[in-house]
Design a protein around this motif. Sequence first.
Motif, short mmCIF file in Angstrom:
data_model
loop_
_atom_site.label_atom_id
_atom_site.label_comp_id
_atom_site.label_asym_id
_atom_site.label_seq_id
_atom_site.Cartn_x
_atom_site.Cartn_y
_atom_site.Cartn_z
N LEU A 11 41.93 27.79 27.25
CA LEU A 11 42.80 28.96 27.20
C LEU A 11 42.73 29.61 25.83
N THR A 12 42.77 30.93 25.82
CA THR A 12 42.95 31.67 24.58
C THR A 12 43.87 32.85 24.89
N ILE A 13 44.24 33.58 23.86
CA ILE A 13 45.22 34.66 24.01
C ILE A 13 44.59 36.00 23.66
N TYR B 239 48.52 38.03 26.44
CA TYR B 239 47.99 37.72 27.78
C TYR B 239 46.98 36.57 27.69
N TRP B 240 47.05 35.71 28.69
CA TRP B 240 46.15 34.56 28.75
C TRP B 240 44.74 34.97 29.17
N VAL B 241 43.74 34.30 28.61
CA VAL B 241 42.36 34.33 29.07
C VAL B 241 41.97 32.89 29.40
N SER B 242 41.51 32.65 30.63
CA SER B 242 41.13 31.30 31.06
C SER B 242 39.62 31.17 31.11
N THR C 61 40.94 30.07 37.36
CA THR C 61 39.52 30.34 37.54
C THR C 61 39.06 29.86 38.91
N GLU D 298 36.46 38.16 36.77
CA GLU D 298 35.92 37.03 36.03
C GLU D 298 34.40 37.10 36.09
N SER E 209 53.46 35.47 31.42
CA SER E 209 52.86 35.21 32.74
C SER E 209 52.01 33.95 32.67
N PRO E 210 51.83 33.27 33.79
CA PRO E 210 51.01 32.05 33.78
C PRO E 210 49.53 32.38 33.58
N PRO E 211 48.74 31.43 33.11
CA PRO E 211 47.31 31.68 32.92
C PRO E 211 46.62 31.97 34.25
#
Length: 316
Positions: A58-60, A41-44, A79, A18, A74-76
Motif C-alpha cells: 500500500l502507498t498513499i 487515497y490508497w494505491v494498492s 487488486t 489497474e 476509504s478502504p484500500p
Amino acid sequence: MVVVEGDGNYVEAFVVDELDIYSGESYSVLITTNQDPFKNYWVSVGVRGRLPQTPPALTILNYQPTSSSKFPTSPPPITSPWNDYDRSKAFSNKILALMGSPKPPKTYDRRIILLNTQNKISGYIKWALNNISLVLPPTPYLGSIKYGLKNAFNQKNPPENFDYNNYDVMKPPVNPNSTYGNGVYLLTFNTTVDVILQNANALAENVSEIHPWHLHGHDFWVLGYGEGKFSDKDVKKLNLKNPPLRNTAVIFPHGWTALRFVADNPGVWAFHCHIEPHLHMGMGVVFAEGVHRVTKIPNEALTCGLTGRMFLSKNN
C-alpha cells in the motif's frame, strides 16, 4: 488511469482501473486529480502470476497541502486475484502502438520457436529452451566472437524448434531431463527475426507459469498472444497493423507470444526471463549480430576467460 506509454514507446491511450506490470516492464500513466483535495487515497499493489505470500503493498496518493501522514478514509482498493489470467490477457491485448509508430516488416527472414520448459539436471530443477538450459561461459561472448576464439563456447547452433508433433504442452514432460548449453543464435545483420515463445506445463500437473521475457539491445513488436500450441493457423491472427513496440513481453500459462524484431544493433544480446532466479536456472538464450561491426571493445569487457588470457599474454 490512462495508459500512454510502455517500455519507452507511445501506445494508443486507454483507460484502466489497474494495470499489470511484469518484471522488466515500465509504463507511463496519466491521472486526473479531481477528487476531494482534503483527503488522501490508497494505491494498492498486488501480485500477478504467483500465489502471493504477503498482503498487498500500500502507498498513499497525497493531495497537497494535506499531510501525507493523514490516512485515507476509504478502504484500500482490492487488486484482482493473482490467477485472473483472463483479466491479465485482456489488459495485454489493449496495448497497441500509437498511430504513426514504426510498423514491423511484413515478413520475417528467420523464425525461432522457443519451448519454455521446467526440467531436471542431475536431480536439480532447471528451466530450459528447446531442452537447453543456459549456462554462461567464463569468456564474454562479444570478445570470443570478435576474436574467433572457437573454444570459448559451444559452436553448434542451438535448436530453433522442438519436437512439435509429439510434445504435449498441456502436460508435464514425459522425459524431464535436460542438458546445459551455451551456444549462440548467430543472426544475419539487418534481417527480420520472429521469435515464438511457447509456454508449456511445468513438472507438476496442471501448472504453467507466467514468464516476462526481456530482450537486450532492441525493441520488438508484440504481434500477438494465443492459447495452446502455436500453429500456422495462428499466423493469420498476428497483428501487423499496429503492434506495440516493447522490450519485455509476457507469455501466459499454456500459451504463446509472437515477437518480431530487426537484427540491426551490432553486438551480443541476452534474451531471457526477467524473473531473476529463472535466468540463473537456465531460462535464457543469446543472440549475436554484426559483431564484426563493433570496432572497439572496452578492455574491461575482455578481462575474463580466454580473452583475458589473450590480453595478458600480449602485455607480457
